[in-house]
Design a protein around this motif. Sequence first.
Motif, mmCIF file in Angstrom:
data_model
loop_
_atom_site.group_PDB
_atom_site.id
_atom_site.type_symbol
_atom_site.label_atom_id
_atom_site.label_comp_id
_atom_site.label_asym_id
_atom_site.label_seq_id
_atom_site.Cartn_x
_atom_site.Cartn_y
_atom_site.Cartn_z
ATOM 1 N N SER A 186 -17.579 -5.285 -1.985
ATOM 2 C CA SER A 186 -16.464 -5.755 -1.169
ATOM 3 C C SER A 186 -16.969 -6.134 0.219
ATOM 4 O O SER A 186 -17.792 -5.423 0.794
ATOM 5 N N PRO A 187 -16.483 -7.253 0.775
ATOM 6 C CA PRO A 187 -16.899 -7.628 2.134
ATOM 7 C C PRO A 187 -16.183 -6.808 3.206
ATOM 8 O O PRO A 187 -16.552 -6.848 4.375
ATOM 9 N N THR A 188 -15.137 -6.084 2.797
ATOM 10 C CA THR A 188 -14.375 -5.276 3.750
ATOM 11 C C THR A 188 -14.254 -3.842 3.241
ATOM 12 O O THR A 188 -14.407 -3.573 2.049
ATOM 13 N N GLY A 189 -13.937 -2.941 4.148
ATOM 14 C CA GLY A 189 -13.782 -1.546 3.775
ATOM 15 C C GLY A 189 -12.489 -1.299 3.012
ATOM 16 O O GLY A 189 -11.443 -1.871 3.339
ATOM 17 N N LEU A 190 -12.553 -0.453 1.991
ATOM 18 C CA LEU A 190 -11.387 -0.105 1.187
ATOM 19 C C LEU A 190 -11.253 1.413 1.122
ATOM 20 O O LEU A 190 -12.243 2.138 1.267
ATOM 21 N N THR A 191 -10.051 1.885 0.900
ATOM 22 C CA THR A 191 -9.818 3.329 0.824
ATOM 23 C C THR A 191 -9.667 3.769 -0.629
ATOM 24 O O THR A 191 -9.365 2.960 -1.514
ATOM 25 N N GLN A 192 -9.870 5.043 -0.851
ATOM 26 C CA GLN A 192 -9.736 5.603 -2.195
ATOM 27 C C GLN A 192 -8.322 5.361 -2.728
ATOM 28 O O GLN A 192 -7.338 5.554 -2.021
ATOM 29 N N GLY A 193 -8.241 4.903 -3.975
ATOM 30 C CA GLY A 193 -6.950 4.649 -4.599
ATOM 31 C C GLY A 193 -6.442 3.225 -4.451
ATOM 32 O O GLY A 193 -5.431 2.863 -5.064
ATOM 33 N N THR A 194 -7.126 2.394 -3.646
ATOM 34 C CA THR A 194 -6.711 0.996 -3.492
ATOM 35 C C THR A 194 -6.849 0.271 -4.833
ATOM 36 O O THR A 194 -7.870 0.399 -5.511
ATOM 37 N N ILE A 195 -5.816 -0.488 -5.213
ATOM 38 C CA ILE A 195 -5.824 -1.230 -6.471
ATOM 39 C C ILE A 195 -6.107 -2.696 -6.179
ATOM 40 O O ILE A 195 -5.361 -3.344 -5.433
ATOM 41 N N VAL A 196 -7.173 -3.221 -6.752
ATOM 42 C CA VAL A 196 -7.570 -4.618 -6.533
ATOM 43 C C VAL A 196 -8.107 -5.199 -7.841
ATOM 44 O O VAL A 196 -8.278 -4.481 -8.823
ATOM 45 N N LYS A 197 -8.383 -6.511 -7.822
ATOM 46 C CA LYS A 197 -8.962 -7.171 -8.991
ATOM 47 C C LYS A 197 -10.430 -7.521 -8.741
ATOM 48 O O LYS A 197 -10.847 -7.730 -7.600
ATOM 49 N N VAL A 198 -11.199 -7.578 -9.828
ATOM 50 C CA VAL A 198 -12.597 -8.022 -9.766
ATOM 51 C C VAL A 198 -12.598 -9.546 -9.709
ATOM 52 O O VAL A 198 -11.921 -10.208 -10.513
ATOM 53 N N LEU A 199 -13.359 -10.100 -8.761
ATOM 54 C CA LEU A 199 -13.341 -11.543 -8.529
ATOM 55 C C LEU A 199 -14.217 -12.314 -9.509
ATOM 56 O O LEU A 199 -13.854 -13.405 -9.969
ATOM 57 N N ASP A 200 -15.395 -11.779 -9.837
ATOM 58 C CA ASP A 200 -16.332 -12.533 -10.668
ATOM 59 C C ASP A 200 -17.182 -11.578 -11.506
ATOM 60 O O ASP A 200 -17.029 -10.371 -11.442
ATOM 61 N N GLY A 201 -18.084 -12.153 -12.282
ATOM 62 C CA GLY A 201 -18.954 -11.340 -13.121
ATOM 63 C C GLY A 201 -18.325 -11.032 -14.472
ATOM 64 O O GLY A 201 -17.292 -11.595 -14.848
ATOM 65 N N THR A 202 -18.932 -10.107 -15.184
ATOM 66 C CA THR A 202 -18.480 -9.745 -16.531
ATOM 67 C C THR A 202 -17.042 -9.252 -16.561
ATOM 68 O O THR A 202 -16.306 -9.497 -17.524
ATOM 69 N N PHE A 203 -16.617 -8.592 -15.484
ATOM 70 C CA PHE A 203 -15.292 -7.978 -15.465
ATOM 71 C C PHE A 203 -14.286 -8.752 -14.608
ATOM 72 O O PHE A 203 -13.303 -8.182 -14.124
ATOM 73 N N ALA A 204 -14.516 -10.041 -14.420
ATOM 74 C CA ALA A 204 -13.626 -10.870 -13.604
ATOM 75 C C ALA A 204 -12.190 -10.771 -14.103
ATOM 76 O O ALA A 204 -11.918 -10.865 -15.300
ATOM 77 N N GLY A 205 -11.265 -10.576 -13.153
ATOM 78 C CA GLY A 205 -9.853 -10.490 -13.504
ATOM 79 C C GLY A 205 -9.361 -9.100 -13.835
ATOM 80 O O GLY A 205 -8.153 -8.877 -13.955
ATOM 81 N N LYS A 206 -10.262 -8.158 -14.027
ATOM 82 C CA LYS A 206 -9.881 -6.790 -14.355
ATOM 83 C C LYS A 206 -9.318 -6.082 -13.114
ATOM 84 O O LYS A 206 -9.777 -6.298 -11.984
#
Length: 248
Positions: free
Chosen positions: A185-205
């Motif tokens: 991640s280019p920015t800091g995230l906190t525990q429990g934050t829900i986001v999507k994977v942008l690229d790679g094998t798991f893109a969209g997850k």
Amino acid sequence: DYMYYITDSAGCQSETYTASVSCSVVTYVYEVREHLNNCSQLSVATYAVESSLQYSVGDTVALDNRNGCYAIMGTTQDQPQYTIVQDFPDCASCTPVTPNSYEVQSCDTQAVKFISRSPYTLNPGNIVSLQSTPGCWEVVGDDVATPTDTATQLHKSCALCANSGNYIYYAYFCDGSTSPRYFTSPTGLTQGTIVKVLDGTFAGKCISIISQNQSGFSEGNIDTSLAYEDCASCQGITVDTCHRIVTG
């Protein structure tokens, strides 16, 4: 090839004959390691070098297009990278030319560059970032080539260099399809934050952040443009709400 003719006593000349002489030249390919620290140790890196002369294990030689003194480790089937240009009775008597640069090799592509000998004093195995060339580079050793770039930062490993300037997070998948993985991640995230994977094998997850670990091997980048309230909303799952109806 050579051309000959015969002239007799009367001055008569024969036809011209061509004489051909050939022989096969044997080329030996050796594996060598560089002498380091005033001949007290040998480099981890090995090089394949060629010569028309036979050498024994332990012999000290110098190479073309590469500074330093090298010990013969034995023969090899590898493609030769350099040619032996001189040999010496021992390491102490080897007097290579003064190096002009460090040879560095890309952590990812195996590309080679030559960098300035300042501002850092470097040793084989050091990992650096360069001023004009992106990526992470491992120091191979000294060289006589003209430098074309400069080291700007030292790193403990190729992995930590690659993660420099980014955050590496360990996260689990909302759908439970596989075990947790590391993502960048280019920015800091906190525990429990829900986001999507942008690229790679798991893109969209959809993933949920567990913890930060800069030494983890990232398997993709995180899309930080949107954080979700929960895994259901990230996955587009509509949660049915049950209502209790009370009649009189």
